[in-house]
Scaffold this motif. Structure first.
Motif, short mmCIF file in Angstrom:
data_model
loop_
_atom_site.label_atom_id
_atom_site.label_comp_id
_atom_site.label_asym_id
_atom_site.label_seq_id
_atom_site.Cartn_x
_atom_site.Cartn_y
_atom_site.Cartn_z
N VAL A 112 0.84 -1.20 0.00
CA VAL A 112 0.00 0.00 0.00
C VAL A 112 0.88 1.25 0.00
CG1 VAL A 112 -1.65 1.33 1.39
CG2 VAL A 112 -1.98 -1.14 1.08
N THR A 113 1.96 1.22 0.77
CA THR A 113 2.87 2.38 0.86
C THR A 113 3.48 2.71 -0.50
OG1 THR A 113 3.39 1.70 3.10
CG2 THR A 113 4.87 3.30 2.12
N LEU A 114 3.76 1.68 -1.30
CA LEU A 114 4.35 1.91 -2.63
C LEU A 114 3.44 2.78 -3.50
CD1 LEU A 114 5.74 -1.65 -3.52
CD2 LEU A 114 7.06 0.34 -2.84
N LEU A 115 2.14 2.78 -3.20
CA LEU A 115 1.19 3.54 -4.04
C LEU A 115 1.16 5.03 -3.70
CD1 LEU A 115 -1.76 1.01 -4.24
CD2 LEU A 115 0.14 1.31 -5.80
N SER A 116 2.00 5.45 -2.75
CA SER A 116 2.05 6.89 -2.46
C SER A 116 3.27 7.53 -3.13
CB SER A 116 2.10 7.11 -0.95
OG SER A 116 3.19 6.40 -0.41
N ALA A 117 3.99 6.73 -3.92
CA ALA A 117 5.18 7.25 -4.62
C ALA A 117 4.76 7.99 -5.89
CB ALA A 117 6.12 6.10 -4.96
N GLU A 118 5.75 8.44 -6.69
CA GLU A 118 5.44 9.13 -7.94
C GLU A 118 4.81 8.15 -8.94
OE1 GLU A 118 10.01 8.90 -7.62
OE2 GLU A 118 8.29 9.18 -6.32
N GLU A 164 -7.99 -3.94 1.38
CA GLU A 164 -7.34 -2.67 1.02
C GLU A 164 -7.92 -2.07 -0.26
OE1 GLU A 164 -5.30 -1.36 3.04
OE2 GLU A 164 -4.79 -3.04 4.34
N MET A 165 -9.19 -2.35 -0.53
CA MET A 165 -9.79 -1.90 -1.78
C MET A 165 -9.65 -0.38 -1.99
SD MET A 165 -11.42 -2.55 -4.55
CE MET A 165 -12.33 -4.06 -4.59
N LYS A 166 -9.82 0.41 -0.91
CA LYS A 166 -9.88 1.87 -1.07
C LYS A 166 -8.61 2.47 -1.65
CE LYS A 166 -13.50 3.39 2.01
NZ LYS A 166 -13.88 4.12 3.21
N VAL A 167 -7.44 1.84 -1.39
CA VAL A 167 -6.19 2.44 -1.91
C VAL A 167 -6.11 2.34 -3.43
CG1 VAL A 167 -4.89 2.04 0.20
CG2 VAL A 167 -4.79 0.36 -1.63
N PHE A 168 -6.95 1.48 -4.02
CA PHE A 168 -6.92 1.32 -5.48
C PHE A 168 -7.98 2.21 -6.16
CE2 PHE A 168 -5.24 -2.69 -3.77
CZ PHE A 168 -3.97 -2.62 -4.31
N LYS A 177 -4.45 4.80 -13.78
CA LYS A 177 -5.90 4.61 -13.61
C LYS A 177 -6.33 3.23 -14.11
CE LYS A 177 -7.61 9.39 -13.99
NZ LYS A 177 -8.33 10.35 -14.83
N LEU A 178 -5.89 2.88 -15.31
CA LEU A 178 -6.32 1.61 -15.92
C LEU A 178 -5.82 0.42 -15.11
CD1 LEU A 178 -5.79 2.39 -19.72
CD2 LEU A 178 -7.91 2.46 -18.42
N GLU A 179 -4.60 0.54 -14.58
CA GLU A 179 -4.04 -0.57 -13.79
C GLU A 179 -4.79 -0.72 -12.46
OE1 GLU A 179 -1.93 -3.77 -14.11
OE2 GLU A 179 -1.82 -2.21 -15.64
N LYS A 180 -5.13 0.42 -11.84
CA LYS A 180 -5.89 0.37 -10.58
C LYS A 180 -7.26 -0.27 -10.81
CE LYS A 180 -4.05 4.20 -7.78
NZ LYS A 180 -4.36 5.54 -7.23
N LEU A 181 -7.87 0.08 -11.94
CA LEU A 181 -9.19 -0.45 -12.27
C LEU A 181 -9.15 -1.97 -12.38
CD1 LEU A 181 -11.85 0.98 -12.78
CD2 LEU A 181 -11.34 1.04 -15.20
N GLN A 195 -18.34 -10.13 -2.71
CA GLN A 195 -19.68 -9.80 -2.21
C GLN A 195 -19.60 -8.74 -1.11
OE1 GLN A 195 -21.89 -13.31 -1.37
NE2 GLN A 195 -23.68 -12.19 -0.66
N ALA A 196 -18.53 -8.77 -0.33
CA ALA A 196 -18.41 -7.85 0.82
C ALA A 196 -18.23 -6.39 0.38
CB ALA A 196 -17.23 -8.29 1.68
N ASN A 197 -17.52 -6.17 -0.74
CA ASN A 197 -17.21 -4.77 -1.11
C ASN A 197 -17.84 -4.32 -2.42
OD1 ASN A 197 -15.66 -6.00 -3.10
ND2 ASN A 197 -13.76 -5.83 -1.93
#
Length: 837
Positions: free
Chosen positions: A289-295, A320-324, A335-339, A348-350
Motif C-alpha cells: 500500500v505504501t508503494l502507491l504513495s510514490a510518484e 485494502e480496496m480503497k487504496v486502489f 488509472k487503468l491498472e488500478k481499475l 460480495q463484501a465490497n
C-alpha cells in the motif's frame, strides 16, 4: 570558479597546446590540461592523439589527477591497445599503494579496460586486491572479477578467482558479501549450467546476517540470491521469512519488492494452518500500500507487481480496496491498472462500494478510462452473482445518458451478462434495440447483432433489424459480417416462413460476393447444413451455449508462478517471462515456485482438486482445442466396418441452388421431394457403441485392451547429419498391429521427395509391412507425421543389444542411416494369455 570554462570552444592548434601543457613541470598546469582533455573528450572531440602524454601524468600522488587520467584511459584503451600496455606498470604499482582509495581506483579501472592484451597482466594485482586488508578494496575487486569474466571467462576460471569470490561470501564485512553475491549472480546468469551459488543453510545464514548491515543495493543482491534458494523444509522457510520481513519497511521500493518476492516464494512451503502464515499475510499488505504513495512511474511498476500478487494470493489485499480507488490527477496508465486490480479484488463484501465508484468513473471525461470503467461494471456482474442485478440497472442508467461510446461499451458487456445468466435479464433487450442506430464500432455492432439473433423469438421486428445491417454488408468489418451471418441463420431456424429471402441473401453475399475465406467457409457450412439436414442445422446453430467463466484474463497458472519469481524485474511489468523479450535468451533460466509441502496443499488454484476429493472426482478442466482434437484422433472405436458407404446428397457448387429442397423441408412446401434416405448398414451401430462403452467397461472380453504404453517421440536422425532431414519417432502396438510412428521435418532449403525406407536384418525379423508413403513433396520447414505398419516376417539375425534396429531412409537428396532401440513390449500380445501346454 566552476569547471564550465573547460568546455568553451578554443582556437586552432588546440591539441598542440594541450600536449605542451601536459608535459609541463608545474603540477597545477598539468591538472588543468588533463581537465581540458576530459572536457574535449566529453563533448565528442577526438583527443586520442594525446594518449602517451596523458598516460605519463599517471605518475602522481594527486588523487583527483589520477582519477581524471584513469577516466581518459578507460575511454581510449580500446582504440589504442598497444599504448594502453604502457599503463600496466602503473596499475600494478597503484594496487600496492598505501592509500586504499588509490588501490580500489586502480582495480576498478582495470575491470573497465576491455583489452585482451592487458587482461593477463592484471590477474596478479587483482588477486592481491581480493585478499586486501581494507574491505573497500575487497568489495571493488569482487565486482572486477565479474567484469573480467565477461572479457575472458576461461582466464578467470583458470586463475581460481571464482573460488576466491565464493570465499568472500563468508567475509566479515557485509558490503564485501553483497558485492561477492552480486558478482557470482552476474556470472551465474551468463552460465546457467554452472552451480556457482551453491547455497546451503550455513551460507544462507551468513547472507541473512549481512542483510541487515549492507547498503540498499547490496540488500537487493542478497534478497535476489535468497529467492533462488529452495529451503529443505517449512521450518527453514519460516525462519528465513522471519529474518527477511524487516526489509518490508525499507524506504527503497526495490528492496521492498525483492523482500516481497522472497516471502511470496517461501509462503508456498508454509502450511495455511500456521499462525505465522496469517501474520505474514497481514505484514505483506502495508508495504504494498505504501508503494502507491510514490510518484506515478513507481506506482505503475508497483501496480503491475500487485496485479500478479493479487492473482496468486488475493487474501493479502482483500481489505485494502480503497487504496486502489482512482484519484483525479492519476495518469491514465495508473488509472487503468488500478481499475484492473479493483475488479480482481471485488467480492460480495465490497461490491456496493466498487459499483458506486465505477459508476462515478463512467461519467469522467477521459474516453479510454470511461470505456474501461463500463467494461469493469460488466466484469463485476459476471464475477459476483449477487451484484448482477445492480450492475445491469447501473448499465441501463448509463445507456440512458445517450453518450455514444458509453452506450456501445454497455451493449458489449450486457451481451456477456446474457451469456453468464441466461433467461434472467432479457427484459432490457427493448432498451438496447432503441440505440441500434447510434452504434458505429464493430465490437458493439457485433454484440447487438448477436443479441438480436440469439433472442429473435422475443423481438417482433428482428428480421427488420438484421436487414438494416445487411444493407451495408460489404462495408462492415469481418467480425460484424460473421456475426450477422450466424444471427440471420439463427433467425431463419426460429422463424423459417418469414425469413427465407433474407437467409438466401446473406448466404449469397457471404459465399459468392466475399473475398474473406473465413466468411465464405462459414457461409458454405451453413448452406450445406440447411440444404441437407435442417434438423442437424438446428442442433448445431441453436445448441445450448456453455456459461462464460468468471475471469477470462487471468494469467495461466504455470506462467503466474514463474512471474512471481521475477517480482521487481522487467518481467513483472511486462507480465511476460524473460525468454519472451531478452534477445537471444542468453542466461535466461526458467524459474518456478518451490513444491508445496504435504501440509500446505492449496486448493485455491483452479487446476488442483480438493485435498479430500476421492479419486475420480477431479475438478473439470476445460481442455484446449488441441487436446480435444487429440482425443478424437486417439479414440479407438472398434474395428473398421465393411459395408456400403453412407449416401451423400449430390450437392454441387456454382449456379445450382445449394438450398435445394432443404429450406422447403423446414417450411413444409407441398412440392418438396425428400432426398433418398441414406442407407445405413445394420452392423454400423454395434461397433460404434461397443467402442465407446469399451472406454468405460473393461469387462467385455478380449479386444478391449486397444493398445500398450507408447513412449514419446525421440529424435532418431538429427537434421545436421541428414542434410536437413530430421526424423523423430516411436513404436506403438494397437489392436495386435505394430507400427513405427514417424515425424519427418524438412529443415533444408530445398523440397524433399521420393521417400523410401528399409530395415537391416534384426533379432525379431521386424520389417515394414508397406512402403513409406509421403503423399506430397516435403517443403522447407514443413513437418509430416506418418504411421508405418510393421510385421515380424523379415530376415532374422541376432543383434547387440537384442532390440537394436538399423534403418536406412532414402529421398531425392541422399540415403541416410540411423539405428534405434525398439521396446520389446511391442512384440507381446495384449491379453497376456498363455497356452496350457
Amino acid at each position: 570558479m566552476t569547471d564550465s570554462k573547460y568546455f568553451t570552444t578554443t582556437k586552432k592548434g588546440e591539441i598542440f597546446e594541450l600536449k605542451a601543457e601536459l608535459n609541463s613541470d608545474k603540477k597545477e598546469k598539468k591538472k588543468e590540461a588533463v581537465k581540458k582533455v576530459i572536457a574535449s573528450m566529453t563533448v565528442g572531440k577526438d583527443v586520442s592523439a594525446l594518449f602517451p602524454d596523458v598516460v605519463n601524468c599517471m605518475q602522481t600522488d594527486n588523487l583527483e589527477l589520477k582519477k581524471l587520467v584513469y577516466l581518459y584511459l578507460m575511454n581510449y584503451a580500446k582504440s589504442q591497445p598497444d599504448m594502453a600496455i604502457m599503463a600496466v606498470n602503473t596499475f600494478v604499482k597503484d594496487c600496492e599503494d598505501p592509500n586504499p582509495l588509490i588501490r580500489a581506483l586502480a582495480v576498478r579501472t582495470m575491470g573497465c579496460i576491455r583489452v585482451d592484451k592487458i587482461t593477463e597482466y592484471l590477474c596478479e594485482p587483482l588477486r592481491k586486491c581480493l585478499k586486501d586488508e581494507d574491505p573497500y578494496v575487497r568489495k571493488t575487486a569482487a565486482v572486477c572479477v565479474a567484469k573480467l569474466h565477461d572479457i575472458n571467462a576461461q582466464l578467470v576460471e583458470d586463475q581460481g578467482f571464482l573460488d576466491t569470490l565464493k570465499d568472500l561470501i563468508s567475509d566479515s564485512n557485509p558490503m564485501v558479501v553483497a558485492n561477492a553475491v552480486a558478482a557470482l549472480s552476474e556470472i551465474a546468469e551468463s552460465h546457467p549450467s554452472s552451480n556457482l551459488l551453491d547455497l546451503n543453510p550455513q551460507s544462507i545464514n551468513k547472507l541473512l546476517t549481512a542483510l541487515n548491515e549492507c547498503t540498499e543495493w547490496g540488500q537487493i543482491f542478497i534478497l535476489d540470491c535468497l529467492a533462488n534458494y529452495t529451503p529443505k523444509d517449512d521450518r527453514e522457510a519460516q525462519s528465513i521469512c522471519e529474518r527477511v520481513t524487516p526489509r518490508l519497511s525499507h524506504a527503497n521500493s526495490a528492496v521492498v519488492l525483492s523482500a516481497v518476492k522472497v516471502l511470496m516464494k517461501f509462503m508456498e512451503m508454509l502450511s495455511k494452518d500456521l499462525d505465522y502464515y496469517g501474520t505474514l499475510l497481514k505484514k505483506l499488505a502495508p508495504p504494498l500500500v505504501t508503494l502507491l504513495s510514490a510518484e506515478p512511474e513507481l506506482q505503475y511498476v508497483a501496480l503491475r507487481n500487485i496485479n500478479l500478487i493479487v492473482q496468486k494470493r488475493p487474501e493479502i489485499l482483500k481489505h485494502e480496496m480503497k487504496v486502489f480507488f482512482v484519484k483525479y490527477n492519476d495518469p491514465i496508465y495508473v488509472k487503468l491498472e488500478k481499475l484492473d486490480i479493483m475488479i480482481r479484488l471485488a467480492s460480495q463484501a465490497n461490491i456496493a462500494q466498487v459499483l458506486a465508484e465505477l459508476k462515478e468513473y463512467a461519467t469522467e471525461v477521459d474516453v479510454d478510462f470511461v470505456r474501461k470503467a463500463v467494461r469493469a461494471i460488466g466484469r463485476c456482474a459476471i464475477k459476483v452473482e449477487q451484484s448482477a442485478e445492480r450492475c445491469v440497472s447501473t448499465l441501463l442508467d448509463l445507456i440512458q445518458t445517450k453518450v455514444n461510446y458509453v452506450v456501445q461499451e454497455a451493449i458489449v458487456v450486457i451481451k456477456d451478462i446474457f451469456r453468464k445468466y441466461p433467461n434472467k435479464y432479457e427484459s432490457v433487450i427493448a432498451t438496447l434495440c432503441e440505440n441500434l442506430d447510434s452504434l458505429d464500432e464493430p465490437e458493439a455492432r457485433a454484440a447487438m447483432i448477436w443479441i438480436v439473433g440469439e433472442y429473435a423469438e422475443r423481438i417482433d421486428n428482428a428480421d427488420e433489424l438484421l436487414e438494416s445491417f445487411l444493407e451495408g454488408f460489404h462495408d462492415e468489418s469481418t467480425q460484424v459480417q460473421l456475426q450477422l451471418l450466424t444471427a440471420i441463420v439463427k433467425l431463419f431456424l426460429k422463424k423459417p416462413t418469414e425469413t427465407q429471402e433474407l437467409v438466401q441473401q446473406v448466404l449469397s453475399l457471404a459465399t459468392q460476393d466475399s473475398d474473406n475465406p473465413d466468411l465464405r467457409d462459414r457461409g458454405y457450412i451453413y448452406w450445406r447444413l440447411l440444404s441437407t439436414d435442417p434438423v442437424a442445422a438446428k442442433e448445431v446453430v441453436l445448441a445450448e451455449k456453455p456459461l462464460i467463466s468468471e475471469e477470462t484474463d487471468l494469467i495461466e497458472p504455470t506462467l503466474l508462478d514463474e512471474l512471481i519469481c521475477y517480482i521487481g524485474t522487467l518481467a513483472s511489468v511486462y507480465h511476460k517471462p524473460p525468454s519472451a523479450f531478452v534477445e537471444g535468451g542468453r542466461g535466461v533460466v526458467h524459474k518456478s515456485l518451490p513444491p508445496r509441502t504435504a501440509s500446505s496443499e492449496s486448493t485455491e488454484s483452479p487446476e488442483m482438486a480438493p485435498a479430500g476429493a476421492p479419486p475420480g472426482e477431479q475438478l473439470d478442466v476445460i481442455p484446449t482445442q488441441g487436446d480435444l482434437l487429440g482425443d478424437l484422433l486417439n479414440l479407438d472405436l472398434g474395428p473398421p466396418v465393411s459395408g456400403p458407404p453412407l449416401a451423400t446428397s449430390s450437392v454441387q457448387m456454382g449456379a445450382v441452388d445449394l438450398l435445394g429442397g432443404g429450406l422447403d423441408s423446414l417450411i413444409g412446401a407441398p412440392n418438396f421431394v425428400a432426398p433418398p434416405a441414406a442407407t445405413v448398414p445394420a452392423n454400423l451401430g454395434a461397433p460404434m457403441g461397443s467402442g465407446l462403452s469399451d472406454l468405460f467397461d473393461l469387462t467385455s472380453g478380449v479386444g478391449t485392451l486397444s493398445g500398450s504404453y507408447v513412449a514419446p517421440k525421440a529424435v532418431w536422425l538429427p537434421a545436421m547429419k541428414a542434410k536437413g532431414l530430421e526424423i523423430s519417432g516411436t513404436f506403438t502396438r494397437q489392436v495386435g498391429s505394430i507400427s513405427m510412428d514417424l515425424q519427418l521435418t524438412n529443415k533444408a532449403l530445398q523440397v524433399m521427395t521420393d521417400f523410401a525406407i528399409q530395415f537391416n536384418r534384426n533379432s525379431f525379423g521386424l520389417a515394414p509391412a508397406a512402403p513409406l508413403q509421403v503423399h506430397a513433396p516435403l517443403s522447407p520447414n514443413q513437418t509430416v507425421e506418418i504411421s508405418l505398419p510393421l510385421n515380424t516376417v523379415g530376415s532374422v539375425m541376432k543383434m547387440e543389444p537384442l532390440n537394436n534396429l538399423q534403418v536406412a531412409v532414402k529421398n531425392n537428396i541422399d540415403v541416410f542411416y540411423f539405428s534405434t532401440l525398439y521396446p520389446l513390449h511391442i512384440l507381446f500380445v495384449e491379453d497376456g494369455k498363455m497356452g496350457e501346454s
